[in-house]
Design a protein around this motif. Sequence first.
Motif, PDB file in Angstrom:
ATOM      1  N   ILE A   1      -4.152   7.082  -4.139  1.00 45.04           N
ATOM      2  CA  ILE A   1      -3.865   8.500  -3.902  1.00 45.04           C
ATOM      3  C   ILE A   1      -4.979   9.253  -4.612  1.00 45.04           C
ATOM      4  O   ILE A   1      -4.944   9.420  -5.842  1.00 45.04           O
ATOM      5  N   ASN A   2      -5.984   9.656  -3.866  1.00 42.91           N
ATOM      6  CA  ASN A   2      -7.167  10.271  -4.467  1.00 42.91           C
ATOM      7  C   ASN A   2      -6.799  11.546  -5.211  1.00 42.91           C
ATOM      8  O   ASN A   2      -6.180  12.438  -4.657  1.00 42.91           O
ATOM      9  N   GLY A   3      -7.167  11.607  -6.477  1.00 43.92           N
ATOM     10  CA  GLY A   3      -6.873  12.774  -7.292  1.00 43.92           C
ATOM     11  C   GLY A   3      -5.501  12.741  -7.939  1.00 43.92           C
ATOM     12  O   GLY A   3      -5.170  13.619  -8.733  1.00 43.92           O
ATOM     13  N   GLY A   4      -4.683  11.733  -7.600  1.00 41.66           N
ATOM     14  CA  GLY A   4      -3.355  11.616  -8.183  1.00 41.66           C
ATOM     15  C   GLY A   4      -2.370  12.626  -7.628  1.00 41.66           C
ATOM     16  O   GLY A   4      -2.644  13.332  -6.663  1.00 41.66           O
TER      17      GLY A   4
ATOM     18  N   CYS B   1       1.096   3.488 -10.902  1.00 37.90           N
ATOM     19  CA  CYS B   1       0.190   4.109 -11.868  1.00 37.90           C
ATOM     20  C   CYS B   1      -1.131   3.347 -11.942  1.00 37.90           C
ATOM     21  O   CYS B   1      -1.611   2.975 -13.023  1.00 37.90           O
ATOM     22  N   GLY B   2      -1.697   3.068 -10.790  1.00 44.45           N
ATOM     23  CA  GLY B   2      -2.947   2.325 -10.698  1.00 44.45           C
ATOM     24  C   GLY B   2      -3.176   1.938  -9.258  1.00 44.45           C
ATOM     25  O   GLY B   2      -2.535   2.467  -8.347  1.00 44.45           O
ATOM     26  N   GLU B   3      -4.062   0.981  -9.034  1.00 47.16           N
ATOM     27  CA  GLU B   3      -4.376   0.550  -7.672  1.00 47.16           C
ATOM     28  C   GLU B   3      -4.157  -0.951  -7.499  1.00 47.16           C
ATOM     29  O   GLU B   3      -4.710  -1.572  -6.589  1.00 47.16           O
ATOM     30  N   TYR B   4      -3.345  -1.547  -8.388  1.00 52.12           N
ATOM     31  CA  TYR B   4      -3.090  -2.981  -8.332  1.00 52.12           C
ATOM     32  C   TYR B   4      -1.588  -3.236  -8.286  1.00 52.12           C
ATOM     33  O   TYR B   4      -0.789  -2.422  -8.781  1.00 52.12           O
ATOM     34  N   GLU B   5      -1.196  -4.351  -7.720  1.00 49.91           N
ATOM     35  CA  GLU B   5       0.221  -4.684  -7.596  1.00 49.91           C
ATOM     36  C   GLU B   5       0.912  -4.776  -8.943  1.00 49.91           C
ATOM     37  O   GLU B   5       2.127  -4.568  -9.041  1.00 49.91           O
TER      38      GLU B   5
ATOM     39  N   ILE C   1       5.226   1.186 -12.100  1.00 51.68           N
ATOM     40  CA  ILE C   1       5.797   1.825 -10.915  1.00 51.68           C
ATOM     41  C   ILE C   1       6.585   3.054 -11.351  1.00 51.68           C
ATOM     42  O   ILE C   1       7.599   2.943 -12.050  1.00 51.68           O
ATOM     43  N   ALA C   2       6.120   4.235 -10.932  1.00 52.27           N
ATOM     44  CA  ALA C   2       6.790   5.482 -11.293  1.00 52.27           C
ATOM     45  C   ALA C   2       7.985   5.756 -10.382  1.00 52.27           C
ATOM     46  O   ALA C   2       8.947   6.403 -10.806  1.00 52.27           O
ATOM     47  N   LEU C   3       7.903   5.296  -9.144  1.00 47.35           N
ATOM     48  CA  LEU C   3       9.007   5.431  -8.196  1.00 47.35           C
ATOM     49  C   LEU C   3       9.097   4.169  -7.361  1.00 47.35           C
ATOM     50  O   LEU C   3       8.127   3.781  -6.707  1.00 47.35           O
TER      51      LEU C   3
ATOM     52  N   ARG D   1      -1.339   6.900  -9.254  1.00 44.35           N
ATOM     53  CA  ARG D   1      -2.660   6.778  -8.644  1.00 44.35           C
ATOM     54  C   ARG D   1      -2.654   6.017  -7.330  1.00 44.35           C
ATOM     55  O   ARG D   1      -3.681   5.942  -6.645  1.00 44.35           O
ATOM     56  N   GLY D   2      -1.513   5.421  -6.948  1.00 42.21           N
ATOM     57  CA  GLY D   2      -1.525   4.605  -5.739  1.00 42.21           C
ATOM     58  C   GLY D   2      -0.183   4.588  -5.032  1.00 42.21           C
ATOM     59  O   GLY D   2       0.855   4.972  -5.583  1.00 42.21           O
ATOM     60  N   LEU D   3      -0.230   4.129  -3.782  1.00 42.85           N
ATOM     61  CA  LEU D   3       0.954   3.997  -2.941  1.00 42.85           C
ATOM     62  C   LEU D   3       1.024   2.573  -2.423  1.00 42.85           C
ATOM     63  O   LEU D   3       0.022   2.016  -1.955  1.00 42.85           O
TER      64      LEU D   3
END
Length: 251
Positions: free
Chosen positions: A20-23, A49-53, A57-59, A131-133
């Motif tokens: 998620i560019n820019g958060g 909260c990053g780009e790795y598995e 996990i925030a949600l 930072r990621g989905l």
Amino acid sequence: LLTYKVPYQPNRNIPYLGPINGGLREGMSIYIQGTIPKHINRFFINLICGEYESSDIALHFNPRFDGWDKVVFNTCQNGSWGSEEKIHRMPFRKGEHFEMVIIVNFQGYQIKVNGIDFHTFQHRIPMEQVRGLQIAGDVSIQMINFIGPGGYPGGDMGPVPYSSIIQGGMFPKRTIVIRGMVPYGAHKLSIKFLVSRSRDVAFHIHPRFREGIVLRNSMIGGNWGQEEREMIFSLSLRCQSVVGTRGLKCL
């Protein structure tokens, strides 16, 4: 304030993991369009909260079709899961299309499915860390779109009146999401899909707030068609077969 985005890489393969560019920021939304297969067990959508598995996990949004159909919400930090929130209602139907919106607000993540409020999961991890989905499981995803203040892929639509080109035009299953706030005392809103050369109006939707109605129409060769009226205000616009529409105008 309205925000207009076109789909930004449809037909995603599952499992999916992307940035998620820019958060995330308060006021942003994540729009997801997909289909639930007839033979489904479960799937999940994670905001990480990053780009790795292995990222926190925030949600964790996890629909489970297990005979006691439910949706499980949770977080995971440093490899440890928190306490589950179980909602014993299922907003999805097997074999059917769905549209889901995750709205990021001060309180938490507000989940809407097919235009209906489902649940708000309160923040346990600051939204700014996301930072990621991540999406995996028994689900087919046709579109992921980020909408909101400065949301990727682009900025706000800008003040109204507004007019712009729809890059690539409209085509079947392309969806445009318009999200905004109606100021107190507002009288009406006009949204037009224009045919670029002729300036015909392929679709005109015209909410009149004081009257509590929505008008729909089209104009070809300078002549308006038969007007449709409805006593609702909920916009979810999907192009089915219109060819040649190139513009979007909001007044």
